[in-house]
Design an enzyme around this catalytic site. Structure first.
Site, mmCIF file in Angstrom:
data_model
loop_
_atom_site.group_PDB
_atom_site.id
_atom_site.type_symbol
_atom_site.label_atom_id
_atom_site.label_comp_id
_atom_site.label_asym_id
_atom_site.label_seq_id
_atom_site.Cartn_x
_atom_site.Cartn_y
_atom_site.Cartn_z
ATOM 1 N N ASP A 1 0.841 -1.184 0.000
ATOM 2 C CA ASP A 1 0.000 0.000 0.000
ATOM 3 C C ASP A 1 0.882 1.241 0.000
ATOM 4 O O ASP A 1 1.492 1.583 1.003
ATOM 5 C CB ASP A 1 -0.911 -0.019 1.234
ATOM 6 N N HIS B 1 -0.354 4.143 -0.311
ATOM 7 C CA HIS B 1 -1.177 5.038 0.516
ATOM 8 C C HIS B 1 -1.172 6.474 0.003
ATOM 9 O O HIS B 1 -1.471 7.409 0.755
ATOM 10 C CB HIS B 1 -0.709 5.000 1.973
ATOM 11 N N GLU C 1 -0.989 -0.605 -4.200
ATOM 12 C CA GLU C 1 -2.220 0.124 -3.942
ATOM 13 C C GLU C 1 -1.955 1.617 -3.837
ATOM 14 O O GLU C 1 -0.997 2.032 -3.180
ATOM 15 C CB GLU C 1 -2.835 -0.388 -2.634
ATOM 16 N N GLU D 1 -10.243 3.362 -2.551
ATOM 17 C CA GLU D 1 -10.822 3.666 -1.242
ATOM 18 C C GLU D 1 -11.268 5.125 -1.135
ATOM 19 O O GLU D 1 -12.130 5.452 -0.317
ATOM 20 C CB GLU D 1 -9.825 3.354 -0.123
ATOM 21 N N HIS E 1 -11.898 -2.550 -0.083
ATOM 22 C CA HIS E 1 -11.074 -1.955 0.959
ATOM 23 C C HIS E 1 -11.860 -2.030 2.260
ATOM 24 O O HIS E 1 -13.012 -1.630 2.316
ATOM 25 C CB HIS E 1 -10.793 -0.499 0.578
#
Length: 440
Positions: free
Chosen positions: A238, A240, A264, A290, A340
């Site tokens: 991730d 992020h 991700e 997400e 998610h």
């Protein structure tokens, strides 16, 4: 004449035809034989014990409540005039009070509506109030929507996946988290996850990182991935949204030989063209979603062909109704769906209902023993946690009516009273050495 003797054109023998068939068609696999008539797993419809058909219309919405509980979850409770209770989840990490304000407004508007008319209620909440979309309103709608599907399943005596077209699989693959916001000790944590039954994990790719940091800041990311994969686990990374374009293209190239399960949010949402450039530079599957909340939000990413996996969060993306539509839309672009869900048991159960009924579902996030779960964990507010048992990296079909989870209402009310005295959860703040704000 043998089967191998050349035959005149237009002629054949039974032996020759059999030989040709055997050369062309392999025997059916064990799974093909097992599922030759589809998935055979029947459970008779049994209405939930809370349902008693009384009054002129027992399906009318009587009350809507919300409860903020630790670690950072916002549950929604809807009760009908017939006594059926549905649970939803409207968790929006770090923005609890904003969502609660929206839910108070919605509760006032929806009293007396027919809880069985889910699409009508969703359409009203999304379209008939002029301003639409955004994470706050969509999270509030999510909590309402999930609770309504729970109610409908309980009244009809079937799990929600039955209402979504029926099951397309017997279990849903899941992954657990290792590391934290500043990932460390991932190898030991990966060993624990493997012992718990997981075959896949996810970890943050980096900690706090600058817009253009030293390339050496990426070395530990590659090392951590290699360590986790050394024990036989697949691992997603991730980013992020922490990694900006100058370093993102370097990092995906460094990771490629180690074959992560996916990366991700390698770039922040809102950059579909830049994502397409990155997509063209790597063979690693790219996932995001997400921070996208509607079909309109995901559309540019689908049309550009810049992602492989969409990750709608069912507590942010309009609940079961909109998430299912996003999933169906994704299938037309050959994009997988991986919900998610670093959230509570209601959101997780709702995500699994999507997974059981969606052909292009690939894997679901599971927050059990996640680093954010301080003060409570995934099973804390459940009375039937066994339904979330991880077996060979997957969760079995949820068979009970509605979402399939039983919630400890007494504990939630008690905890919400305590949590109301505390400041709601907020995300960590990352800053660079010069004091500038960095992406968390």
């Amino acid at each position: 004449m043998s089967a191998n003797t050349p035959q005149p054109i237009g002629s054949s023998t039974a032996a020759a035809e059999l030989s040709q068939q055997q050369a062309t068609y392999l025997p059916p696999s064990e799974l093909a034989i097992k599922y030759q008539k589809g998935i055979q797993r029947h459970e008779p419809a049994t209405p939930h014990p809370s349902f008693t058909a009384k009054g002129a219309n027992p399906h009318l919405i009587k009350t809507i409540e919300n409860f903020y509980v630790r670690p950072r979850w916002l549950f929604v409770r809807i009760e009908t005039e017939g006594g059926v209770v549905g649970w939803g989840e409207a968790t929006l990490e770090g923005h609890t009070e904003a969502v609660q304000g929206s839910l108070r407004d919605i509760a006032r508007r929806l009293k007396g509506w027919d809880a069985m008319n889910i699409e009508d209620i969703y359409t009203y909440l999304y379209r008939h109030r002029f301003y639409r979309g955004g994470e706050v309103l969509m999270s509030a709608i999510s909590g309402i929507d999930i609770a309504l599907w729970d109610i409908k399943g309980k009244i009809l005596g079937v799990p929600v996946w039955q209402l979504l077209g029926g099951k397309v699989r017997e279990n849903c693959p899941v992954y657990g988290w290792i590391g934290g916001d500043r990932p460390s000790d991932v190898l030991e944590q990966a060993k624990v996850r493997k012992a718990q039954g997981f075959t896949r994990v996810k970890m943050n790719a980096t900690e706090s990182i600058g817009w253009l940091d030293s390339p050496h800041a990426l070395d530990e990311t590659v090392k951590r991935l290699a360590e986790v994969k050394s024990i036989g686990l697949d691992a997603g990374l991730d980013f992020h949204g922490r990694v900006h374009k100058p370093l993102a293209k370097q990092l995906v190239k460094l990771l490629e030989p180690h074959r992560p399960l996916f990366v991700e949010e390698p770039l922040l949402p809102g950059h579909p063209n830049e994502m397409k450039d990155l997509y063209n530079k790597t063979s690693i599957p790219i996932a995001l979603g997400e921070r996208l909340f509607t079909r309109e939000d995901v559309r540019p990413y689908f049309e550009l062909g810049c992602i492989d996996i969409i990750q709608p969060d069912i507590a942010h993306a309009g609940g079961i109704s909109e998430t299912k539509k996003i999933a169906t839309m994704a299938e037309a672009y050959d994009i997988g769906v991986a919900p998610h869900c670093p959230l509570g048991p209601v959101a997780f159960a709702a995500s699994l209902q999507i997974g059981f009924s969606t052909p292009n579902f690939v894997v679901c996030e599971m927050s059990w023993k996640m680093h954010y779960n301080v003060g409570a964990d995934l099973f804390t507010y459940m009375t039937n946690p066994d339904v979330f048992a991880v077996k060979n990296g997957a969760i079995d079909l949820l068979m009970a009516p509605g979402l399939g989870v039983e919630i400890n209402e007494e504990l939630i009310r008690k905890e919400a009273a305590e949590a109301s005295k505390l400041e709601p959860w907020i995300n960590p703040l990352f800053r660079g050495d010069d004091g500038s704000v960095r992406e968390w």
